[in-house]
Structure formats: C-alpha cells, structure tokens
Enzyme design. Structure first.
Site, PDB file in Angstrom:
ATOM      1  N   PHE A   1       0.451  -1.552  -0.037  1.00 20.96           N
ATOM      2  CA  PHE A   1      -0.086   0.609  -0.034  1.00 20.96           C
ATOM      3  C   PHE A   1       0.758   1.710  -0.274  1.00 20.96           C
ATOM      4  O   PHE A   1      -0.088   2.089   0.287  1.00 20.96           O
ATOM      5  CB  PHE A   1      -0.670  -0.021   1.615  1.00 20.96           C
ATOM      6  CG  PHE A   1      -1.971  -1.187   0.910  1.00 20.96           C
ATOM      7  CD1 PHE A   1      -2.737  -0.942   0.175  1.00 20.96           C
ATOM      8  CD2 PHE A   1      -1.411  -2.302   1.620  1.00 20.96           C
ATOM      9  CE1 PHE A   1      -3.901  -2.547   0.133  1.00 20.96           C
ATOM     10  CE2 PHE A   1      -2.327  -3.355   1.541  1.00 20.96           C
ATOM     11  CZ  PHE A   1      -3.490  -3.298   1.417  1.00 20.96           C
TER      12      PHE A   1
ATOM     13  N   PRO B   1       5.253   2.936   0.042  1.00 22.23           N
ATOM     14  CA  PRO B   1       6.477   3.067   0.514  1.00 22.23           C
ATOM     15  C   PRO B   1       6.863   3.374   1.715  1.00 22.23           C
ATOM     16  O   PRO B   1       5.599   3.771   2.215  1.00 22.23           O
ATOM     17  CB  PRO B   1       7.063   4.118  -0.349  1.00 22.23           C
ATOM     18  CG  PRO B   1       5.613   5.232  -1.046  1.00 22.23           C
ATOM     19  CD  PRO B   1       5.164   4.231  -1.239  1.00 22.23           C
TER      20      PRO B   1
ATOM     21  N   ASP C   1      -6.367  -5.183  17.655  1.00 17.87           N
ATOM     22  CA  ASP C   1      -6.265  -5.813  16.200  1.00 17.87           C
ATOM     23  C   ASP C   1      -4.636  -5.772  16.494  1.00 17.87           C
ATOM     24  O   ASP C   1      -3.146  -5.407  15.818  1.00 17.87           O
ATOM     25  CB  ASP C   1      -5.629  -4.372  14.769  1.00 17.87           C
ATOM     26  CG  ASP C   1      -5.198  -5.492  13.311  1.00 17.87           C
ATOM     27  OD1 ASP C   1      -5.090  -6.740  13.595  1.00 17.87           O
ATOM     28  OD2 ASP C   1      -5.104  -4.910  12.290  1.00 17.87           O
TER      29      ASP C   1
END
Ligand SMILES: *[C@@H]1O[C@H](CO)[C@@H](O)[C@H](O)[C@H]1NC(C)=O
Ligand SMILES: *[C@@H]1O[C@H](CO)[C@@H](O)[C@H](O)[C@H]1NC(C)=O
Ligand SMILES: *[C@@H]1O[C@H](CO)[C@@H](O)[C@H](O)[C@H]1NC(C)=O
Ligand SMILES: *[C@@H]1O[C@H](CO)[C@@H](O)[C@H](O)[C@H]1NC(C)=O
Ligand SMILES: *[C@@H]1O[C@H](CO)[C@@H](O)[C@H](O)[C@H]1NC(C)=O
Ligand SMILES: *[C@@H]1O[C@H](CO)[C@@H](O)[C@H](O)[C@H]1NC(C)=O
Ligand SMILES: *[C@@H]1O[C@H](CO)[C@@H](O)[C@H](O)[C@H]1NC(C)=O
Length: 776
Positions: A510, A512, A591
């Site tokens: 998604f 750099p 998460d």
C-alpha cells in the site's frame, strides 16, 4: 493369615491413596508412630493427604495438607509455614501428652501445636474436610486441637473466620509470601467488626479491598448469583464475637478460596471434566475495587468515563485535581442539608453499599422506619436495607461521608442518599427544561448535521487529522513524557528529505516506507499511503517488522536471544495493560498482531496501528460490531463469529502473539502436518501431552531459561482459551509472566479458521500524520 492381610492392606493403601510413598500411614496417627519424609496421612475417603513436601529445595521442608487426587498438587494448609525444616531427617510426631510436634534432625522441635492434654489417649486424624485434628482415641468428637483453628491462605468449607467484637479479628487468612514460600505474607482477609461487619482484604493495617457488608445471604462485594446456588454462607453474630463460614450445598463440589501472595482473593471450583481448578470470582477485580479510589461522596463506575463521578448534588472538592484523575479528595455538597426543614432521598440502584465501618444497624426495623430514623438524625446521610432476603428488611444507616461505593450491576443493592430538598427542585426543573428543549434540540441537531456534512466534505482530510489529535488529547501523560507524538506533514517531509528515494526503506502493498531523521536526531520510519489505496492501511507500518527479525534473518535472530524475546513479550503485555487499564480512556486495540509490534533500536516493543482501536467512554465494557475487522489468526472466536469484542479479545490476540514469538511460527498458515492443527491447536496438543518444550523455536536456549519459556507458553495458552471470561486480564498476565501469580491450568483454546475479511478494515487514510507509541 493376619500377616497376609496386613501386607495386602499396605499395598491397597499404597496404590490408591499415596502419590509416591515408601510407607503410607492410614487415617490415624498414634503416639508410637511418626510421619517422616515420604510418609503420608490420608483422610478416610481419600480426599486429602498430609505429609512433608518442599518446593524443590530439600533444605526447606514443610508439613502440610493437600488434595490427594488433584494435580498439580494444591496445598491447603502448612503447619510450619514460618519455620521450614532443614532436610529429610525432619519428622512429625505425636507426644504422649497430646502435642503434635515437628522435629528437625539438628534443631529439635521447630513447631509445636501446644495442645497437651492430661488423661487422654491422643490420636491424630485427617478428616475429609481437610481438617487435621487431635482427639481422644475413644471419642469421635471433642477435638482438642484442629488445623482449621489456624488458617493459612486457604478458606475451606467448614472452616470459620472469627472476630471478637471488642478486640477484632483473631482467626483470618494470611497470604503466602510468594508462590513458593508459605511464610506469613503481608495480606490478610478478615472480618472487620467496626460498625456493621464487613469482609476486608488488608495489607498490614491498610484496607485494600472491601468484600462488602453482609446482606443476609453473603458478603456482597464479589459476584454471588452463581455462588448462592452451590454454597451456603453463614455469619453468626453473638454479643461477643462473630464467625463466618460456608458449606457446599452439593457434597461432590470441591471448592476453596485462596488469598494469593499479591492480595487477590479468589475462589476455585474443581472441574472433574476438564481436570482444572476453574476460577470463579477474583477480587479486587478492577480499579473500582481499590478501596476509596474515588474519595468521599462519589460513585465508581468501571464503565464510566472517567470511572469516578460525584454523587448527584455533589461536586469535586478540587476541580482541577479531580479532572487530572486524582480523585482522592472526593466530592462535597453543592447545597447544605437543611435538617429541620426537610431533606429528601435519592435512590441509587444496584450498588455495592459503601463502607459500613461507621454504620449503625438494626435488624428489626422496616425500610420506612429506617428512612424516618435517618431523617431524624441530622448527621445521617444514607440508609439501606440490612437484609435482602425475602420478607426481611432491617435498617442500615450511614453518617457524614459516603466512602467506597460502586455500581455492582445486577448484584447490587439499593441505597438512598440524603439531599437538600432544593436539589430535588433543581432536578425537576432540569427535567422540564429538557422536555421543552427537545424540539429546539431536534432542530439544532438537523442544522448541526447539515453543517457537519458540509464541513466534512470540504475538510475531510483535515478532520481526520483533528480526530487523531482529539483522540490522543484525552490520553493521560505518563511520567516519562508524552505518550504519543504527533508529527505534522512538514516535519515528516523534512525528516525524509521530501520522501527521497535514498531514504526509501522498502515498499509494501500500500505504499513505500521511508527512513527519516527528526530534528532532534531521532530515527523514524514513515509509511506513505498512496491516495489510491482505498483499502486502507496494510499489515505493515514499516519494514521494522518483528516477524522478520524473529524469523527470517538469522543474524537478527541471534540478536533476539531468549532473554530478549521474553522481555519483548513482557513489554507488549505492559503496553496492552496500559491501554486497557492505566490510561484514562479504556482502549481496546482490536488488531494486536506481530506486524503491529514495532521494535525500536533498543529492541523495546511499541504497539502501533490504532486503526481499529475503540475507546470506551460510554457505559459499555463490551460491544458488538457489524463489520468484523481484524486479522485472521488473531481474532478470538466470539469476535470472529459474533462480532462481540471486549478487552478479552485483545488478550486472545496477545496469547497468539506469545505463542508465535516462542514458536517462531505464524498462526495463520501454520499447519502441523500430522494432525492438521493450527498453531494454537498444535500448542494445546503439546501441552496436554506434557511436552510443551517441543513448541520452542529452534534457537539455542539454556536449560535455565526453559522453565521460564514454558511459563510463557502456559500464559499464552491461558490467554487463548475459548471462553473470554476464562482468559486472564492484562494485569494478571503481567504478574503471571513475572511468575508472581499461580497459574491455573488452561482449558482448550478457541480454534478459529474462518475467513479473513479483507475489505473490512475501517482505517481512515491519513497521509499527514504518523503516531508512535512511546515505550513506558
Ligand atoms: C523418598 O522417595 C523417593 C522417591 O520415591 C526416594 O528416592 C527416596 O529414597 C525416599 N526417601 C526416603 C527417606 O525414604
Ligand atoms: C541434614 O542436616 C543435618 C544438619 O544440618 C546434617 O547433619 C545431615 O547430614 C543432613 N542430612 C541429609 C540427609 O542431608
Ligand atoms: C507454641 O508455643 C510456643 C511457645 O509459647 C510458641 O513459640 C509457638 O509459636 C506455639 N506454636 C504454635 C503453633 O502456635
Ligand atoms: C477406650 O475404649 C476401650 C474399649 O473400647 C477401653 O478399653 C479403654 O479403657 C478406653 N480408654 C479410655 C481412655 O477411656
Ligand atoms: C444454610 O444454612 C443455614 C444454617 O446454617 C440453614 O438454616 C439454611 O437452610 C441453609 N440454606 C440452604 C439453602 O441449605
Ligand atoms: C452435585 O454436583 C455434581 C457434580 O458437579 C452433579 O453431577 C450433581 O448433579 C450435583 N447434585 C445436585 C443435587 O445438585
Ligand atoms: C492524589 O493526591 C493525594 C493528596 O494530594 C496524593 O497523596 C496522592 O499521591 C495523589 N495520587 C496520585 C495518583 O497522584
């Protein structure tokens, strides 16, 4: 023939009653016998066993009582807890005078029951209740000494805790010093007789936790709905003393209450099915259980934000201090009471009643009489029912300040708090005002929404930024400095040389990742999300990935020796504890996974990526969500399947992380070839087959650290248990990892092998900021 029988007896005894005996004494010890090193005394039905034991150091021998058929061995009483015997030469014997003594080979008598009697033929018997008694051989009752009169850290059914109404508690539990040292520790669990009696846990003379007052059925501090069905508690108050005990309503239930070395009292019930001690309530359970946390005239609501609130009609004594979360000064009345011209009472429902140590009580009054009584006494500030049993009432009164009250969900009692009548008018006015205001409110809301939509569409990006700042603004600053640093876009541009290619560390799916150096010289990693990636943040915030360092680069894994790995796990646990408990806002990360753990240059772990985190400011401890987002392999079953999450969801994910770090394998994607189990299943299988060491990654380790690694596996398995309520909370985890808390046996983990909801991540794209969680 007779001899033959004796041999047979001995064999039967050996096989059925004793674990590793050379000689097994039957149920009774007489004066010409003694118990030594490997001998044990067994109770008639074989429930308990007594004998010498040690915790691995043969120079510290204890004589104690434990459950005969329960593994791991669980001690319920230790005779010479403060005076261990030196070595295997120790023995226990009954003197002709009727004293039970422990003799040390070199030192002589090191423990003495001081129970000599004349004119009896003394014998020692271990009863099936776990009580070791001295009695006359001919009598069945009339014990002249019993171990139940000298409780240690365990409260068994049939035992009595006693307090003298004048001199105070004289029979109570005292904790062990640590899990392997039964010497008298600093915590006690006793009945305080000031005012209306209540159960307290104290450290020395300081009360840490109040188990509540007696409500006719039991002491109300802990959760009791379930207990009430299996145990019968009783409190007997005479004019001299009171005694407290419980009985099991079902003879086949094996239960014990333990005051652990850290001051937590916990009840366990043995489960034959799972062969573990299932913990029921454990107290103190949360911050609201800390005695008088919120100061005077306040209420503690663990789901509130903040958890302390002043009672209605009261305000913080020192507003700024109160707002900085130091509630110790409590609250004061807004309007003085007017005793002569009538005050009123405001009911609070489902409360753990406040401290009764200065309360007055009467068993025969009705609640109405109680109210009248309170009104008559100008210093009376509250009243409540004394006895909650049907058809009973009684009266309990408080004077002056109210201390240590909390909401107690469906198990609490009602209490009526005195307020100046003008406060009631004020309340009524507020209500009318509210009703009149509703229409205006609706109109304002509509306009508000319209404006908001406008603002949002124009300033969406900015709003995202603001939201983040807003979120962190509420976080408590810790002593080490700011918890969270927010960088603006410009400083990041500068740090990364305007995102120059030379600073690029790598590129993920998604966007750099760049290395940056801040003005103060601090190195950071910055991920730049591409505008087009609507899917949001991807798993890795930068290339400093823990998994990579753990697994892929051999040079790095040498660096991550076991000590370091265990430290990292410990650091993660502390980080989560901070989110769950220590911060003012309760935050559920949702998460937690390896790739969200960043290691700094000192290998100190930092939890990152709060994209899915939920803070709990409302009155909820648990919530449901329609979009299940998170990462496959780390989600607990209740969340993956029902979308219900709580702090215990993070605990589950943490457990997975622990097992991953120790095994060096990822849960998702791992498949044990022979049994088709995922990592959790594999770990569980090795655990029940008693070879947990096979889970440990192929990295050299010292024998010395092996038991520690296994303890971590044990904790990991406790965290991933199927039922959220069985999983420990993060503060227990921190203690458990340190080896400072007894570990229950884990039950089966929640296996989950559903699908990863790839599109569900609800992270807002925000290219201007990056937040780092500083280590504590
Ligand atoms: C106690 O039992 C252990 C293990 O069964 C044995 O090795 C030891 O020799 C015994 N000690 C005594 C004093 O009988
Ligand atoms: C036990 O301790 C005593 C004195 O400390 C010593 O003389 C004796 O040899 C020891 N016995 C064993 C078996 O270690
Ligand atoms: C027995 O009495 C002695 C001497 O008074 C005392 O030191 C010891 O603690 C007593 N034993 C117990 C088990 O209380
Ligand atoms: C105990 O009972 C036995 C017989 O049952 C009797 O011979 C003995 O004298 C009794 N002893 C005492 C101390 O009463
Ligand atoms: C509990 O014990 C008390 C007396 O100890 C008894 O009166 C009561 O009936 C018992 N309750 C139950 C449910 O067995
Ligand atoms: C007592 O407990 C056992 C085991 O938990 C259970 O099987 C049994 O049904 C219980 N008996 C009663 C009377 O509740
Ligand atoms: C809160 O204030 C009290 C009294 O001013 C002080 O003793 C205490 O240490 C403070 N507590 C915290 C957590 O700062």
């Amino acid at each position: 023939m007779e001899n033959h029988n004796k041999v047979l007896m001995l064999i039967v005894c050996t096989f059925f009653f004793c674990s590793m005996p050379t000689y097994c004494i039957q149920h009774t010890l007489t004066t010409n016998q003694f118990i030594q090193y490997n001998d044990t005394l067994v109770s008639a039905a074989g429930t308990f066993e007594a004998g010498f034991f040690n915790f691995g150091d043969p120079q510290r021998q204890y004589f104690g009582i434990w459950y005969n058929n329960i593994s791991p061995r669980t001690y319920v009483w230790v005779a010479n807890r403060n005076t261990p015997a030196q070595n295997s030469t120790a023995m226990m014997k009954l003197t002709d005078q009727g004293s039970l003594v422990i003799l040390d080979g070199s030192k002589g008598v090191i423990w003495n029951s001081n129970s000599s009697r004349i004119g009896v033929k003394p014998v020692v018997k271990l009863l099936d209740s776990g009580n070791l008694v001295l009695k006359d051989a001919n009598s069945t009752q009339n014990f002249f000494w019993e171990s139940f009169d000298y409780p240690g850290d365990t409260f068994l059914a049939g035992m009595q805790l006693k307090s003298n109404l004048v001199t105070g508690p004289y029979r109570y539990l005292t904790s062990w010093r640590n899990p392997e040292d039964p010497a008298e520790g600093e915590y006690s669990y006793r009945i305080d007789t000031h005012g209306f009696p209540q159960l307290v846990t104290a450290k020395g003379a300081t009360i840490l936790y109040r188990g509540g007052s007696w409500n006719g059925i039991l002491f109300t501090g802990s959760s009791w709905l379930r207990k009430q069905r299996i145990l019968n508690f009783s409190l007997v108050i005479t004019d001299k003393e009171l005694s407290y005990q419980y009985k099991s309503l079902n003879i086949s239930i094996i239960t014990r209450k333990v005051l652990d070395p850290y001051g937590t009292s916990q009840r366990f019930i043995w489960s034959d099915r799972t062969q573990i001690w299932e913990p029921t309530s454990s107290r103190p359970a949360d911050q609201c259980d800390d005695y008088a946390l919120c100061g005077i005239n306040s209420n503690c609501n663990i789901n509130g934000f903040p958890i302390c609130e002043c009672l209605v009609g009261f305000m913080p004594k020192f507003q700024p201090k109160w707002e900085s979360s130091n509630w110790s000064d409590g609250c004061v009345r807004k309007t003085h009471l007017n005793c002569l011209h009538g005050d009123g009472f405001l009911p609070y429902r489902n409360m753990k009643l406040p401290d009764t140590s200065a309360s007055w009580f009467d068993k025969s009054m009705t609640l109405e009489e109680c109210k009248t009584m309170c009104l008559k006494k100008c210093s009376c500030t509250a009243y409540a029912n004394l006895d909650v049993r049907a058809g009973r009432s009684g009266c309990l009164l408080w004077f002056d300040n109210i201390v240590d009250m909390r909401i107690h969900q469906d198990q609490g009692q009602d209490i009526y708090i005195r307020l100046a009548s003008s406060e009631f008018d004020h309340k009524k006015n507020m209500r009318n005002f509210k009703r009149a205001g509703i229409l205006a409110g609706v109109i304002a809301l509509v306009i508000g929404i319209a404006v908001l939509v406008l603002v949002t569409s124009v300033y969406r990006k900015k709003l995202g930024y603001m939201k983040k700042i807003f979120k962190w603004k509420y976080k408590k600053q810790n002593e080490d400095g700011d918890l969270v640093t927010i960088f603006n876009f410009l400083s990041i541009t500068n740090a990364t040389n305007n995102f120059s290619n030379r600073n690029k560390l790598g590129e993920g799916g998604f966007g750099p990742v760049y290395k940056g150096i801040m003005v103060d010289g601090k190195e950071i990693a910055v991920k730049r999300l591409s505008k087009t990636s609507i899917q949001g943040i991807e798993e890795f915030k930068n290339e400093v990935k823990l998994m990579a360092t753990l697994q892929h680069h051999t040079t790095r894994s040498k660096l991550l020796d076991w000590t370091k790995r265990l430290e990292i796990i410990d650091g993660i646990a502390r980080g989560l504890l901070y989110l769950h408990q220590d911060s003012t806002l309760r935050i559920i990360h949702r998460d937690v996974k390896i790739s969200n753990i960043l290691l700094d240059i000192d290998m100190v772990p930092k939890i990152s990526d709060f994209g899915l985190a939920r803070s709990f400011m409302g009155d909820q401890a648990e919530a449901n969500t329609n979009t299940v987002t998170g990462t496959h392999g780390y989600m607990p079953p209740e969340y993956a399947v029902h979308g219900s999450f709580s702090i215990k969801s993070d605990v589950f994910s943490f457990g997975v992380v622990v097992l991953e770090i120790i095994s060096g394998k990822k849960n998702s994607g791992f498949c044990d070839p022979r049994h088709r189990l995922d990592l959790l299943g594999h770990a569980w299988r090795l655990w029940i087959e008693e070879r947990p060491e096979e889970l440990i990654a192929d990295i050299l380790y010292d024998e010395a650290i092996c038991s520690e690694i296994i303890r971590f596996i044990h904790v990991g398995l406790l965290c991933v248990q199927q039922q959220p309520e069985n999983r420990p909370n993060m503060s227990s985890v921190v203690f458990m990892l340190k080896g400072e808390k007894l570990l229950p046996e884990p039950s089966e983990p929640g296996f989950y092998s559903g699908r990863h909801n790839k599109n569900g991540t609800d992270f807002s794209i925000n290219e201007a900021t990056i937040s780092l969680l500083e280590a504590r």
